[in-house]
Design a protein around this motif. Sequence first.
Motif, PDB file in Angstrom:
ATOM      1  N   ALA A  12       0.833  -1.210   0.000  1.00  0.00           N
ATOM      2  CA  ALA A  12       0.000   0.000   0.000  1.00  0.00           C
ATOM      3  C   ALA A  12       0.863   1.254   0.000  1.00  0.00           C
ATOM      4  N   ARG A  13       1.942   1.235   0.757  1.00  0.00           N
ATOM      5  CA  ARG A  13       2.838   2.399   0.779  1.00  0.00           C
ATOM      6  C   ARG A  13       3.520   2.593  -0.571  1.00  0.00           C
ATOM      7  N   GLN A  14       3.912   1.500  -1.179  1.00  0.00           N
ATOM      8  CA  GLN A  14       4.563   1.601  -2.492  1.00  0.00           C
ATOM      9  C   GLN A  14       3.616   2.172  -3.534  1.00  0.00           C
ATOM     10  N   TRP A  15       2.352   1.774  -3.485  1.00  0.00           N
ATOM     11  CA  TRP A  15       1.380   2.279  -4.455  1.00  0.00           C
ATOM     12  C   TRP A  15       1.144   3.777  -4.254  1.00  0.00           C
ATOM     13  N   GLU A  16       1.122   4.223  -3.011  1.00  0.00           N
ATOM     14  CA  GLU A  16       0.899   5.644  -2.732  1.00  0.00           C
ATOM     15  C   GLU A  16       1.989   6.516  -3.335  1.00  0.00           C
ATOM     16  N   LYS A 226      -3.804  -0.145 -12.497  1.00  0.00           N
ATOM     17  CA  LYS A 226      -4.535   0.691 -11.542  1.00  0.00           C
ATOM     18  C   LYS A 226      -5.377  -0.133 -10.583  1.00  0.00           C
ATOM     19  N   TYR A 227      -6.169  -1.095 -11.111  1.00  0.00           N
ATOM     20  CA  TYR A 227      -7.037  -1.818 -10.175  1.00  0.00           C
ATOM     21  C   TYR A 227      -6.265  -2.831  -9.338  1.00  0.00           C
ATOM     22  N   SER A 228      -5.103  -3.297  -9.818  1.00  0.00           N
ATOM     23  CA  SER A 228      -4.274  -4.220  -9.031  1.00  0.00           C
ATOM     24  C   SER A 228      -3.233  -3.491  -8.198  1.00  0.00           C
ATOM     25  N   GLN A 229      -3.074  -2.193  -8.453  1.00  0.00           N
ATOM     26  CA  GLN A 229      -2.103  -1.352  -7.751  1.00  0.00           C
ATOM     27  C   GLN A 229      -0.692  -1.919  -7.862  1.00  0.00           C
ATOM     28  N   TYR A 230      -0.309  -2.236  -9.111  1.00  0.00           N
ATOM     29  CA  TYR A 230       1.043  -2.708  -9.388  1.00  0.00           C
ATOM     30  C   TYR A 230       2.018  -1.535  -9.397  1.00  0.00           C
ATOM     31  N   THR A 231       3.245  -1.805  -8.955  1.00  0.00           N
ATOM     32  CA  THR A 231       4.316  -0.821  -9.018  1.00  0.00           C
ATOM     33  C   THR A 231       5.556  -1.487  -9.615  1.00  0.00           C
ATOM     34  N   ASP A 232       6.618  -0.710  -9.759  1.00  0.00           N
ATOM     35  CA  ASP A 232       7.851  -1.272 -10.312  1.00  0.00           C
ATOM     36  C   ASP A 232       8.552  -2.211  -9.336  1.00  0.00           C
ATOM     37  N   PRO A 307       5.234 -14.736  -0.582  1.00  0.00           N
ATOM     38  CA  PRO A 307       5.268 -13.292  -0.839  1.00  0.00           C
ATOM     39  C   PRO A 307       4.041 -12.745  -1.562  1.00  0.00           C
ATOM     40  N   LEU A 308       3.077 -13.604  -1.922  1.00  0.00           N
ATOM     41  CA  LEU A 308       1.928 -13.147  -2.709  1.00  0.00           C
ATOM     42  C   LEU A 308       1.014 -12.242  -1.884  1.00  0.00           C
ATOM     43  N   ARG A 309       0.925 -10.993  -2.297  1.00  0.00           N
ATOM     44  CA  ARG A 309      -0.030 -10.096  -1.653  1.00  0.00           C
ATOM     45  C   ARG A 309      -1.369 -10.128  -2.356  1.00  0.00           C
ATOM     46  N   LEU A 310      -1.381 -10.649  -3.619  1.00  0.00           N
ATOM     47  CA  LEU A 310      -2.571 -10.530  -4.445  1.00  0.00           C
ATOM     48  C   LEU A 310      -2.628 -11.661  -5.464  1.00  0.00           C
ATOM     49  N   HIS A 350      -9.941  -2.148  -2.020  1.00  0.00           N
ATOM     50  CA  HIS A 350     -10.130  -1.991  -0.574  1.00  0.00           C
ATOM     51  C   HIS A 350     -11.589  -2.104  -0.149  1.00  0.00           C
ATOM     52  N   ASP A 351     -12.424  -2.633  -1.042  1.00  0.00           N
ATOM     53  CA  ASP A 351     -13.829  -2.847  -0.681  1.00  0.00           C
ATOM     54  C   ASP A 351     -14.350  -4.062  -1.436  1.00  0.00           C
ATOM     55  N   ARG A 352     -13.596  -5.164  -1.323  1.00  0.00           N
ATOM     56  CA  ARG A 352     -13.943  -6.371  -2.070  1.00  0.00           C
ATOM     57  C   ARG A 352     -15.099  -7.111  -1.388  1.00  0.00           C
TER      58      ARG A 352
END
Length: 551
Positions: A12-16, A226-232, A307-310, A350-352
């Motif tokens: 979540a912090r990385q996505w922000e 965007k919907y998965s909130q992927y980052t580098d 390590p799977l968050r998603l 965040h509202d699944r």
Amino acid sequence: MGQWDDKFERAARQWESFRLPEYAQSDRVLGRIIEDKAREHPYREVFQFRDHAITYEQLNQQINRVANGFLALGIKPGDKVALMLPNCPQFLTSWFGLNRIGAVSVPINVALKGNGLAYQIDQADCVALVASDSYLPALDAIAEQLLKLRHTVMVAAGQPVVLSAWPGVQSLDFEALADRAETAPAIVVDFRDLATISYTSGTTGQSKGVMISHHYWYEIWAQAVKYSQYTDDDVLYTGLPFFHTSAHGTTGPAILTGAKAVLVERFSASRMMDDCRTWECTSAKYIGGILSILMKQEPRPEDADNPLRLMVGAAAPKHLWHAFEQRFNTRLLELYGMTECNSCLVNPMHDRRAGSCGKAISGYDVKLVDECDNEVAVGQVGELVVRPQRMYLGTSGYYKNPEASLELFQNLWIHTGDLATRDADEYFYYVDRKKQALRRRGENISSFEVEAVLNAHPAVLESCVVGVPSELGEDDVKAVIVLKDEHSITEVELIRWCESRIAYFAIPRYIAVRQHLPKTPSERVEKYLLRNEGVTPDCWDREAAGLVIAR
């Protein structure tokens, strides 16, 4: 759970702090995006195939070599080239190499055989074919039907490579094709140009080629980020086949974000979680059957230590949702969509809601309508219809099939043919298929095509194919057969008849031989009766009989 206790908070912090690179509309071209990433991060790894890693620079160079190889064959902008390959680096370099010169990739399901295989290659006007030589027996059987084909490029399954030997068709090794300069071809590709023709499963008739532009691919990738909130910082994992668009919900977002994708040949229940630990994968793709199969594995002490968050996908069984998340210490992100309108519904991160296929949050308007296209009330069952909110989002129609395109876009809404309900908070819940289709282990199956093969047997008068619930989720294939007078056939003989004519996953598990099929006064088979009765005592079970089919 140890070091993975805070994986959700860290993500979540990385996505922000992450900013998705924005591309001007005119730059939303696949080759241009990859070139940009290669300049920005030349030595960063983008793909991992088992022990073989590929950097952005290497990917870009390989794409250029393959693109120049296609040009040397005479492939021009707009030409169609079929790709019949397993998950391998050559699939991706062929796809992107074709798109770099403005040509069109046509991915082919590697399990296809017979007329279904010939139809897709020919209907798409393919002038060339890139295939693994392991599929040559199926291709040799239909070679005479491929009158537009000028070239075959064979990828070696073993050594040495086996080339096709079809009259009037040039054949060469993929390595020879790619033995070209690394200079980018001087061809300008427009964001509106056709990039891919992806064939449907043919739910109510012949398969249809969904047209996907460069811009639509970009939209699919960007919305997934965007919907998965992927980052580098993410490492994305998939064992889903490349010839389905769902697998590119992994490859594309990895490219767009500067992340890394771990790509394996196929899903393995015994290996998947160990793979994710080995490569520290933070996200994985699923279909409903994958979750059921993983839950059937013997529990292991380390199940939750991963390590799977998603995990992102579709058709998660509601009854397994919370148990799966708890056992494997991850979160499920459920989607709904078709190739024509990819991921038009998504469960908000965040509202699944368990059991829901999501809300319209990714650029589409979605509603439920009755048979007259009037919107139904909350809680009522209706057909899902979809409308893009932006230009160039979604398909432009079916290739060389204007009648089907008009039917798809009836009243200017994409008609999915699927039934659902909606609650007061605009969450949608999948109910069933309006079309005569089945889904087994992630593969869409056309009952029309299976029936055509069964009905072609000399002993069969007519047949009906329906789906019945599988213990692994989704469907198993059930065929009800009516034989001609004074004819007989064994179930094993029917299976062997199907084996050389349709994909393995479409071959019926259950066969019932009866005197007649239930029909309406207008002689239409009442399929819902055969589906609703499930597995009846007169059903022969291929799996219980221990009959093994070839793949």
